[in-house]
Design a protein around this motif. Structure first.
Motif, short mmCIF file in Angstrom:
data_model
loop_
_atom_site.label_atom_id
_atom_site.label_comp_id
_atom_site.label_asym_id
_atom_site.label_seq_id
_atom_site.Cartn_x
_atom_site.Cartn_y
_atom_site.Cartn_z
N ARG A 114 0.83 -1.21 0.00
CA ARG A 114 0.00 0.00 0.00
C ARG A 114 0.86 1.25 0.00
NH1 ARG A 114 -3.80 -2.73 3.56
NH2 ARG A 114 -2.49 -2.12 5.31
N ARG A 115 1.87 1.26 0.82
CA ARG A 115 2.69 2.46 0.92
C ARG A 115 3.46 2.71 -0.38
NH1 ARG A 115 4.63 2.93 7.18
NH2 ARG A 115 2.88 1.76 8.07
N LYS A 152 5.16 8.37 10.02
CA LYS A 152 5.23 6.94 10.30
C LYS A 152 4.12 6.54 11.27
CE LYS A 152 8.18 3.18 11.87
NZ LYS A 152 7.00 2.49 12.36
N PHE A 212 0.78 6.47 9.40
CA PHE A 212 0.59 5.33 8.50
C PHE A 212 0.51 4.00 9.25
CE2 PHE A 212 0.10 7.13 4.46
CZ PHE A 212 0.89 8.26 4.38
N ASP A 213 1.22 3.90 10.35
CA ASP A 213 1.08 2.69 11.17
C ASP A 213 -0.35 2.56 11.67
OD1 ASP A 213 4.42 2.71 12.70
OD2 ASP A 213 3.68 1.91 10.80
N ASP A 270 -2.61 1.62 8.74
CA ASP A 270 -2.48 0.21 8.38
C ASP A 270 -3.25 -0.66 9.36
OD1 ASP A 270 0.86 0.54 7.05
OD2 ASP A 270 -1.02 0.09 5.99
N TRP A 326 -5.86 0.23 10.99
CA TRP A 326 -7.27 0.46 10.64
C TRP A 326 -7.66 -0.39 9.44
CZ3 TRP A 326 -10.72 4.59 12.33
CH2 TRP A 326 -11.85 4.76 11.51
N CYS A 327 -6.80 -0.41 8.42
CA CYS A 327 -7.10 -1.17 7.20
C CYS A 327 -7.25 -2.66 7.51
CB CYS A 327 -5.98 -1.00 6.16
SG CYS A 327 -5.92 0.64 5.45
N GLU A 328 -6.52 -3.13 8.48
CA GLU A 328 -6.56 -4.55 8.81
C GLU A 328 -7.54 -4.85 9.93
OE1 GLU A 328 -5.01 -7.67 7.89
OE2 GLU A 328 -5.07 -6.50 6.04
N GLN A 381 -7.36 -3.83 12.95
CA GLN A 381 -6.59 -4.12 14.17
C GLN A 381 -6.45 -2.91 15.09
OE1 GLN A 381 -4.89 -7.36 14.81
NE2 GLN A 381 -6.63 -7.70 13.44
N LEU A 382 -7.21 -1.88 14.82
CA LEU A 382 -7.07 -0.65 15.61
C LEU A 382 -7.76 -0.81 16.97
CD1 LEU A 382 -5.69 2.01 14.81
CD2 LEU A 382 -7.92 2.90 14.21
N LEU A 405 -5.45 8.45 16.65
CA LEU A 405 -5.61 8.79 15.24
C LEU A 405 -6.50 10.02 15.10
CD1 LEU A 405 -5.20 8.10 12.21
CD2 LEU A 405 -7.17 6.57 12.39
N TYR A 411 -4.38 10.98 5.11
CA TYR A 411 -5.43 10.01 5.44
C TYR A 411 -6.32 9.76 4.22
CZ TYR A 411 -9.87 8.27 7.29
OH TYR A 411 -11.01 7.55 7.49
#
Lengths: 177, 570
Positions: A160-161, B8, B11-12, B15, B17-19, B21-22, B30, B44
């Protein structure tokens, strides 16, 4: 405009259809979950149609439609109740406004993504297809290709990045060409 | 601009959130980051839209924003009657007797919009997902090396199957009789029995009349066959396709997909026989939706270019531009299609370690003379090194941009005083009983004569004594001498057809890189007619031939980007 007028009807339907993708992108960037975004998009379409008479020809359709979508997102939030993992309404408002203001640019980014996707390495492309288009859960993918779930997540994040960097670069390039 | 640390962190979180796992705490974090920072919100939006777009099928993702659906009033009527509602019975749009309850209209039109949007959105793509129908078969392999999964002759290929060919060639027939020869390095997907996709690499296609309509899709557009022989070559500015090992995990932080956002893919289409139809990508995406979504015959055909035999074009960035002519050199391996082939010699020197060589390198004999600093450097010289050696020349700014494969230069540098009979050379014998039959020889190289060196390449029983292109054992003293200007970049291509020990046809071309006009063929370039006797095993020899003076310094010369292929019938 009056939807009883066939010419205007056709124009409105054309606008509505043409911008479905932008509408979806707007919603999914704020809602993250694809199924929920789909549902909200359909709800938005119904409302847009009902409010068709309010839309003034030759004004910004996308902005108008996205504002309706934003409202539908809020309605859906109310319906489902506040979830633990969610952005605040204030942040959502700011994001929605920023998204609407930059619709054209975000649209260009979406097209650049298409170009970038063509150039993914084969292994990465396969992973993206499995995870995103086929909707295979990360755990299942990991088991199937014999890697840890963490390492698959790491790969997805890396891809993605890098796609984002590619899109950034692609837009910068076309800007100066 | 956000500082690296904050970026960083952002984006961590995204990521996670996308998975899904937040954690609630991270979500709050966030939220705080986003509330205060417009730049963070923009990042974002870019990232989350990307995440959302990844699930779109490729055709939808590529869809241009400006394409409309151009509905006519008649289409609309069809749409609003989709539900079979009788509200419109006897009524035509535009007539004053048109009456409809607004809600009913809303419902049926929304349904129509839903259907239209669905069709518009997810038009059947070129890549059906997970269909297992057999579509093609591998009928021959020549020196094929695969990345990842190896394939064998006789393997059936199913719809959607991807092939990663690192080198060599593979002959594939499609169920409807189209025949494709794929030349590595290449990335190729069997779409179905009537089409394929070439992401990078070279292929030739032979399609009989009854299989007309066979398609080759590329990143730049689609080629549709109209009963013909044609070639398609997909490459990019940084030097052509490379195929990664499937399953390889990048360890370096900067590693990953084969792009840097600056590569420009180029598709070339050359027609040798018959006709093809060439349609650049966005023209396909802009085609209006069919009038009747359930009837595929109403799908309109996008505007395109028809190419005749002998013609060729490039497609890039949605522009179709003509090339001077169809170029069989680019697809030379195809000559022996249909017959079992054996590779006698295939070399591009790229797989060797960079360095100064002496004595032997694989089957190649390096004949240099170490005492005078003569040596031969062989390998894959990267652009940086090429740039520094290119400082011997290319001072002429009109030669910018450099030719696409400038990173692979052949550079000769003068060496110490050197009698004509003693110069560094690289030679290799060819196992040759087969040469008495039929073979095709291709040589192609880019050279950069620096100073006083004249490059020479030959098939010969031994190296000749005259500079230029040599194909014969005894150089013809009456042959015109060939001049090479210093500081120019040349490309030479040689194609020879041999049958029963005799040369049946030869084509030699020299082009100069002229910068803005690209490769310009040198119309006056002539070489003596080769007379080598192929029934006697020759050697293939490369040598640089200096005109030396006591002042010329000793430097190794480099060989790069020579492509040599000799194929014979088995």
């Amino acid at each position: 405009m009056s939807p009883d007028q066939p010419q205007e009807l056709a124009e409105f339907v054309e606008l509505l259809t043409r911008h479905q993708l932008r509408l979806f992108q707007f919603i999914v960037s704020l809602v993250a979950d694809r199924t929920e975004a789909e549902e909200i998009r359909q709800n938005t379409n119904v409302v847009l149609w009902q409010k068709a008479a309010e839309f003034k020809r030759d004004t910004n359709f996308v902005a108008w439609a996205c504002r309706v979508a934003h409202f539908e997102i809020l309605k859906e939030r109310q319906r489902r109740g506040r979830r633990q993992v969610q952005l605040s309404d204030e942040t959502l408002e700011q994001l929605a406004t920023q998204s609407i203001e930059n619709s054209d640019l975000l649209e260009s980014r979406r097209q650049a993504l298409s170009w970038c996707m063509e150039r993914l390495a084969a292994a990465d492309s396969t992973l993206i297809t499995a995870r995103y288009q086929q909707g295979e859960p990360t755990e299942t993918i990991a088991a199937r290709i014999q890697r840890t779930v963490d390492s698959v997540r790491h790969s997805l994040s890396r891809i993605r990045r890098q796609l984002k960097r590619c899109v950034d670069g692609r837009l910068a390039r076309t800007e100066h060409s | 601009m956000m500082d690296q640390q904050r970026e960083k962190e952002l984006f961590d979180l995204l990521d996670a959130w996308c998975e899904g796992q937040l954690t609630p705490d991270s979500a709050a974090r966030l939220d705080t980051i986003l509330q205060k920072d417009a730049e963070a919100r923009w990042q974002y939006l870019c990232y989350m839209e990307l995440h959302g777009a990844l699930q779109l099928d490729p055709a939808t993702l590529a869809r241009s924003a400006t394409s409309g659906t151009a509905l006519a009033a008649g289409d609309l009527r069809e749409l609003v009657t989709l539900r079979g509602q009788s509200h419109f019975a006897g009524a035509k749009l535009g007539q004053s007797s048109f009456h409809l309850s607004r809600l009913a209209l809303a419902a049926s039109v929304v349904l129509a919009i839903g259907i239209l949007a669905y069709t518009f959105w997810s038009r059947p793509t070129e890549q059906p997902v997970a269909k297992q129908t057999p579509a093609a078969k591998i009928v021959g392999l020549t020196d094929a090396k695969w990345a990842g999964v190896s394939s064998q002759t006789g393997d059936t290929l199913t719809s959607g199957q991807r092939l990663l060919l690192q080198s060599g060639s593979a002959e594939i027939t499609f169920n409807d009789q189209a025949r494709v020869i794929l030349q590595g390095p290449a990335e190729f997907v069997v779409v179905d029995a009537t089409g394929c996709r070439l992401a990078t690499g070279r292929l030739t296609a032979h399609v009989p009349d009854f299989a007309k309509g066979f398609k080759v899709h590329t990143p730049d557009g689609t080629v549709t066959d109209l009963g013909t022989d044609f070639g398609v070559y997909v490459w990019s500015e940084t030097g052509g396709g490379r195929v990664e090992e499937a399953g390889e995990e990048e360890q370096q932080p900067g590693g990953g997909p084969q792009f840097d956002g600056k590569q420009l893919p180029i598709t070339e289409v050359h027609v040798f026989k018959g006709k093809v139809d060439v349609a650049p990508r966005d023209q396909l995406a802009q085609a209006p939706a069919p009038a009747n979504p359930s009837d595929p015959s109403t799908i309109p055909h996008p505007p395109s270019t028809i190419l005749q035999a002998g013609e060729a074009v490039t497609i890039s960035d949605n522009k179709v531009q003509p090339l001077p002519a169809a170029d069989p050199f680019k697809f030379a391996l195809d000559k022996l299609q249909g017959k079992p082939r054996q590779v006698l010699l295939a070399e591009d020197f790229e797989s060797y370690d960079v360095g100064v060589k002496r004595d032997a390198m694989g089957a190649w004999l390096i004949q240099g003379s170490s005492r005078k600093g003569q040596a031969v450097g062989i390998g894959d010289y990267d652009k940086a090194q090429a740039d520094s050696t290119a400082q011997h020349g290319l001072a002429d700014p009109s030669l910018n941009p450099p030719p696409p494969s400038i990173s692979r230069l052949l550079v000769f540098a003068p060496s110490e005083p050197n009698p004509r009979s003693e110069f560094p050379r690289v030679a290799r014998p060819i196992e040759a009983p087969q040469l008495a039959h039929t073979c095709r020889v291709l040589m192609e190289f880019v050279i950069f004569p620096a100073g006083n060196i004249e490059p020479s390449f030959a098939f010969a029983a031994e190296a000749g004594i005259a500079p230029g292109i040599e194909f014969w054992r005894n150089a013809d003293p009456a042959a015109p001498s060939i001049s090479w200007k210093p500081n120019l970049v040349y490309r030479v291509r040689v194609l020879m057809d041999v049958a029963e020990g005799k040369l049946r046809g030869a084509r030699v071309e020299r082009s100069q890189w002229s910068g803005s006009a690209g490769w310009v063929r040198d119309a006056d370039f002539r070489t003596p007619v080769p007379t080598v006797d192929w029934t006697t095993p020759p050697k293939f020899v490369i040598f640089g031939y200096p005109t030396v003076t006591p002042q010329t310094p000793a430097t190794p010369y480099n060989i790069d980007n020579i492509r040599i292929e000799v194929m014979a019938e088995k």
